[in-house]
Design an enzyme around this catalytic site. Structure first.
Site, PDB file in Angstrom:
ATOM      1  N   GLY A 170       0.718  -1.212   0.135  1.00 36.34           N
ATOM      2  CA  GLY A 170       0.024  -0.090  -0.100  1.00 36.34           C
ATOM      3  C   GLY A 170       0.919   1.322  -0.046  1.00 36.34           C
ATOM      4  O   GLY A 170       0.513   2.321  -0.721  1.00 36.34           O
ATOM      5  N   ASP A 171       2.024   1.214   0.819  1.00 36.44           N
ATOM      6  CA  ASP A 171       2.928   2.511   0.784  1.00 36.44           C
ATOM      7  C   ASP A 171       3.377   2.683  -0.560  1.00 36.44           C
ATOM      8  O   ASP A 171       3.456   3.817  -0.999  1.00 36.44           O
ATOM      9  CB  ASP A 171       3.878   1.954   1.880  1.00 36.44           C
ATOM     10  CG  ASP A 171       5.107   3.088   1.710  1.00 36.44           C
ATOM     11  OD1 ASP A 171       4.571   4.361   2.094  1.00 36.44           O
ATOM     12  OD2 ASP A 171       6.343   2.903   1.394  1.00 36.44           O
ATOM     13  N   ALA A 172       3.839   1.440  -1.566  1.00 33.65           N
ATOM     14  CA  ALA A 172       4.334   1.813  -2.546  1.00 33.65           C
ATOM     15  C   ALA A 172       3.228   2.121  -3.673  1.00 33.65           C
ATOM     16  O   ALA A 172       3.218   3.175  -4.648  1.00 33.65           O
ATOM     17  CB  ALA A 172       4.555   0.316  -3.279  1.00 33.65           C
TER      18      ALA A 172
END
Length: 167
Positions: A46-48
């Protein structure tokens, strides 16, 4: 990661398929597969995704100054602003999405010095929510949540800038 772990990953990633190609281990995961993943793995994905979403969104405002884009996008995807984004979108989430957030928020991890522990854990939950949607191929919902989050962050940043300029 130690060297032997790295070697094991390389062997798995580049395993021959018998026809001169590389054996593919990844297909999109089912919803039950995603539920079984470590919530920190969901947050990693999700961060990416959110980094890429924000960087792409910022291109509508600036295309020439890469350092400015990088600095601004890094601020937007920080734990502080992701926490505010979650608070702003929480009412639009389903019970299942809130459960994913809570599971990741409560996962054991170490907060960096750049945010409070609460903000860091909240941002981990937010990222895990995005990661789970991405891995389940729920593209429309993923975009809807990312866009709403970007709007929440944009408005909150503008309010903060206005408050500082009036002080």
């Amino acid at each position: 990661m130690n060297f032997s772990h790295f070697q094991r990953l390389v062997r798995m990633m580049f395993e021959p398929d018998g026809t001169g190609g590389i054996l593919q281990h990844y297909d999109h995961l089912t919803a039950s597969d995603v539920r079984q993943l470590n919530p920190l793995v969901l947050a990693y994905v999700g961060d990416a995704y959110f980094h890429l979403f924000v960087r792409t969104r910022l291109l509508s405002y600036e295309q020439a100054k890469v350092q400015a884009l990088h600095a601004f996008s890094a601020q937007i995807v920080s734990a502080k602003w992701q926490h505010k984004a979650y608070l702003g979108i929480e009412s639009m989430l389903t019970d299942d999405e809130k459960a994913i957030y809570r599971r990741a928020r409560n996962a054991k991890s170490h907060a960096p010095r750049s945010s409070t522990v609460a903000e860091y854990h909240s941002s981990t939950g937010f990222e895990a929510l995005l990661g789970s949607l991405y891995l389940r191929d729920e593209d429309k919902r993923l975009y809807e949540i990312a866009e709403a989050s970007f709007e929440v962050i944009s408005k909150a940043m503008m309010q903060e800038i206005q408050a500082k300029s009036q002080a």
